[in-house]
Design a protein around this motif. Structure first.
Motif, short mmCIF file in Angstrom:
data_model
loop_
_atom_site.label_atom_id
_atom_site.label_comp_id
_atom_site.label_asym_id
_atom_site.label_seq_id
_atom_site.Cartn_x
_atom_site.Cartn_y
_atom_site.Cartn_z
N ASN A 1 0.84 -1.20 0.00
CA ASN A 1 0.00 0.00 0.00
C ASN A 1 0.88 1.25 0.00
O ASN A 1 1.33 1.71 1.06
N LYS A 2 1.12 1.80 -1.18
CA LYS A 2 1.94 3.00 -1.33
C LYS A 2 1.25 3.93 -2.32
O LYS A 2 0.84 3.49 -3.40
N ALA A 3 1.12 5.18 -1.96
CA ALA A 3 0.49 6.13 -2.87
C ALA A 3 0.81 7.55 -2.44
O ALA A 3 1.13 7.82 -1.28
N LEU A 4 0.72 8.44 -3.42
CA LEU A 4 0.92 9.87 -3.18
C LEU A 4 -0.39 10.59 -3.46
O LEU A 4 -0.98 10.42 -4.53
N LEU A 5 -0.85 11.39 -2.50
CA LEU A 5 -2.07 12.18 -2.67
C LEU A 5 -1.68 13.62 -2.97
O LEU A 5 -0.99 14.25 -2.18
N THR A 6 -2.13 14.13 -4.12
CA THR A 6 -1.89 15.53 -4.48
C THR A 6 -3.19 16.31 -4.28
O THR A 6 -4.22 16.00 -4.89
N LEU A 7 -3.14 17.30 -3.41
CA LEU A 7 -4.33 18.08 -3.07
C LEU A 7 -4.58 19.19 -4.08
O LEU A 7 -3.76 19.45 -4.97
N ALA A 8 -5.70 19.87 -3.94
CA ALA A 8 -6.10 20.90 -4.89
C ALA A 8 -5.11 22.06 -4.94
O ALA A 8 -4.93 22.70 -5.98
N ASN A 9 -4.44 22.33 -3.83
CA ASN A 9 -3.48 23.44 -3.80
C ASN A 9 -2.08 23.04 -4.26
O ASN A 9 -1.15 23.84 -4.19
N GLY A 10 -1.93 21.78 -4.69
CA GLY A 10 -0.65 21.32 -5.19
C GLY A 10 0.23 20.64 -4.15
O GLY A 10 1.25 20.04 -4.50
N THR B 1 -0.06 5.94 -7.62
CA THR B 1 0.77 4.88 -7.03
C THR B 1 2.09 4.81 -7.79
O THR B 1 2.12 4.97 -9.01
N PRO B 2 3.18 4.52 -7.09
CA PRO B 2 4.46 4.34 -7.76
C PRO B 2 4.60 2.89 -8.22
O PRO B 2 3.71 2.07 -8.00
N LYS B 3 5.70 2.57 -8.88
CA LYS B 3 6.03 1.16 -9.06
C LYS B 3 6.14 0.52 -7.69
O LYS B 3 6.68 1.11 -6.76
N GLY B 4 5.61 -0.68 -7.54
CA GLY B 4 5.64 -1.34 -6.25
C GLY B 4 4.56 -0.86 -5.30
O GLY B 4 4.63 -1.11 -4.09
N ASN C 1 -3.73 -0.19 -9.43
CA ASN C 1 -2.58 -1.06 -9.52
C ASN C 1 -1.31 -0.21 -9.49
O ASN C 1 -1.37 1.03 -9.44
N ALA C 2 -0.14 -0.85 -9.56
CA ALA C 2 1.12 -0.13 -9.52
C ALA C 2 1.25 0.83 -10.70
O ALA C 2 0.73 0.59 -11.78
N GLU C 3 1.93 1.94 -10.47
CA GLU C 3 2.23 2.95 -11.50
C GLU C 3 0.95 3.42 -12.20
O GLU C 3 0.84 3.43 -13.42
N SER C 4 -0.01 3.84 -11.41
CA SER C 4 -1.32 4.27 -11.93
C SER C 4 -1.77 5.52 -11.18
O SER C 4 -1.19 5.91 -10.17
N SER C 5 -2.83 6.15 -11.68
CA SER C 5 -3.33 7.34 -11.01
C SER C 5 -4.81 7.54 -11.32
O SER C 5 -5.33 7.04 -12.32
N ILE C 6 -5.47 8.27 -10.44
CA ILE C 6 -6.85 8.70 -10.68
C ILE C 6 -6.98 10.15 -10.20
O ILE C 6 -6.52 10.51 -9.11
N THR C 7 -7.56 10.99 -11.05
CA THR C 7 -7.84 12.38 -10.72
C THR C 7 -9.35 12.55 -10.64
O THR C 7 -10.08 12.11 -11.54
N GLN D 1 -10.45 10.86 -14.15
CA GLN D 1 -9.42 10.56 -15.15
C GLN D 1 -8.48 9.51 -14.57
O GLN D 1 -8.10 9.58 -13.39
N VAL D 2 -8.11 8.51 -15.39
CA VAL D 2 -7.21 7.46 -14.91
C VAL D 2 -6.04 7.27 -15.88
O VAL D 2 -6.15 7.54 -17.08
N THR D 3 -4.93 6.83 -15.32
CA THR D 3 -3.80 6.32 -16.09
C THR D 3 -3.42 4.97 -15.48
O THR D 3 -3.74 4.69 -14.33
N GLY D 4 -2.71 4.15 -16.26
CA GLY D 4 -2.29 2.86 -15.73
C GLY D 4 -3.43 1.88 -15.65
O GLY D 4 -4.19 1.70 -16.62
N GLU D 5 -3.62 1.26 -14.49
CA GLU D 5 -4.67 0.23 -14.34
C GLU D 5 -5.50 0.50 -13.10
O GLU D 5 -4.97 0.77 -12.02
#
Length: 413
Positions: free
Chosen positions: A131-140, A192-195, A211-217, A230-234
């Motif tokens: 379980n690894k992920a980065l959350l980017t907020l509205a203010n950056g 999410t990063p790789k891994g 999944n790994a190396e993916s994102s949702i906005t 919006q999604v990238t990856g899986e």
């Protein structure tokens, strides 16, 4: 006893085994008195399932040789009966039953070894992702979620962003604006990063697994007219049903599929149902949208016209940069959903397809030191929470190329 074995073997091969049935099957396979019954049943399955369970001679021979040479090869932790030699014919049969090779076949392999199954220390081993992920907020600003404490991690408008104990993110909205209110939406991005992998519950209650190396906005609060992300990856979606308060019409849910590198729009999924998977990695030849439940419409903007297909459960849309939008009426659902079920599952997969998934999950580079174009397809299943060294042991026993770890690289030779 043979009737129980036959029932469980067929349940396993059909992928309908419960956890309890798998445990019982493994126990029966280990019992020394069942050798003859197992061999007869495997022979019977080979006759009844020739197209599904036959390897090429080249691959079967490589598997057998690897088995006979695996004197001290640990594969998985398990209790084993005293080591005994097993006939070549039985191992040959087991090597051809692909799904049994991934589970029961390991029992045959381990019982042939001269040493009990143990867990060996491996130099340069790589732990599985988590379980690894980065959350980017509205203010950056950003929050590394694996380092954040459980509880409220941010406040976005009237929504609290909450990290739960079970490793997922949830948006809790207090109250809400009246239907039809015009307002500027603010957006967050979970990546999410790789891994890494992560689950999020969107403001409308829809659940999304990355999944790994993916994102949702996504917006921190959906308006009354449509829900768009919006999604990238899986990503795998279970979309919540949402209707307008005034006329009880269903609020549309739209997914824009983006290219992670360029930001360009690849296509759009309009959700008319609930459960579906999108695989849109840049290093895959096709974007694949697979429907499990309900109905979805996939759109692709071609040069001269807009192409659309509507999927029913069990179907898959294939979308390529330089190819028309097509439909696969019978995709391998088990392979599509393997990552969500916590396993790697491959049937007739080429080495590069397998390595791309492994590279993302273990965050490693893959280096090819041999020509792999003529290698036979790979068939195997292993849990994703397994260390990389054990996954490579399975691959080494599957025939063809040999795999090893050097630093953070997988060497294919």
């Amino acid at each position: 006893m043979s009737s129980s074995l036959e029932y469980l073997l067929n349940r396993y091969a059909d992928k309908t085994c419960t956890v309890e049935e798998k445990e019982e099957l493994m126990r029966l396979l280990q019992e020394s008195g069942n050798d003859e019954a197992v061999q007869q049943l495997i022979d019977k399955m080979l006759e009844e399932r020739p197209e599904t369970h036959v390897m090429s001679g080249k691959t079967a021979q490589a598997v057998l040789q690897a088995i006979f040479e695996a004197e001290e090869t640990p594969v998985v932790k398990m209790k084993t009966t005293p080591v005994r030699r097993v006939s070549f014919g039985r191992i040959a049969a087991a090597a051809s039953v692909l799904l049994l090779l991934t589970a029961g076949g390991w029992f045959l392999l381990n019982r042939m070894s001269k040493t009990p199954v143990t867990t060996a220390a491996v130099v340069n081993d790589v732990a599985p992702g988590g379980n690894k992920a980065l959350l980017t907020l509205a203010n950056g600003s950003t929050i590394v979620l694996e380092n954040a404490a459980n509880g409220v991690v941010a406040q976005e408008g009237n929504a609290e962003v909450v990290k739960l104990k079970n490793g997922q993110l949830m948006y809790k909205t207090a109250g809400g604006k009246p239907e039809g209110t015009s307002t500027d939406l603010t957006y967050n991005t979970l990546s999410t990063p790789k891994g890494g992998e992560y689950k999020i519950v969107l403001p409308d209650g829809s659940q999304v697994w990355l999944n790994a190396e993916s994102s949702i906005t996504y917006p921190t609060a959906f308006d009354a007219r449509e829900r768009k992300v919006q999604v990238t990856g899986e990503a795998y979606f279970e979309v919540a049903k949402l209707v307008t308060a005034k006329d009880k019409k269903r609020v549309p849910f739209l997914v824009d599929i983006k290219n992670r590198k360029t930001g360009g729009n690849i296509g759009q999924v309009q959700v008319l149902g609930t459960h579906f998977n999108i695989n849109a990695y840049e290093d895959e030849k096709l974007v694949k949208t697979t429907l499990l439940e309900g109905k979805v419409k996939i759109s692709q903007l071609a040069k001269n016209a807009k192409q659309e297909v509507t999927l029913s459960p069990g179907e898959q849309a294939l979308l390529g940069t330089h190819s028309p939008l097509t439909t696969n009426r019978s995709p391998d659902i088990n392979q599509v959903m393997a990552w969500r079920n916590g396993v790697f599952h491959f049937e007739k997969a080429d080495i590069q397809t397998v390595m791309r998934q492994i590279s993302r999950w273990y965050d490693v580079e893959v280096v090819y030191k041999r020509d792999i174009e003529q290698d036979d397809p790979l068939f195997f299943e292993v849990k994703r929470n397994t260390n990389l060294s054990d996954v490579l042991k399975v691959l080494n026993l599957a025939g063809g190329a040999k795999f090893s770890i050097e630093d953070k690289k997988i060497i294919v030779q």
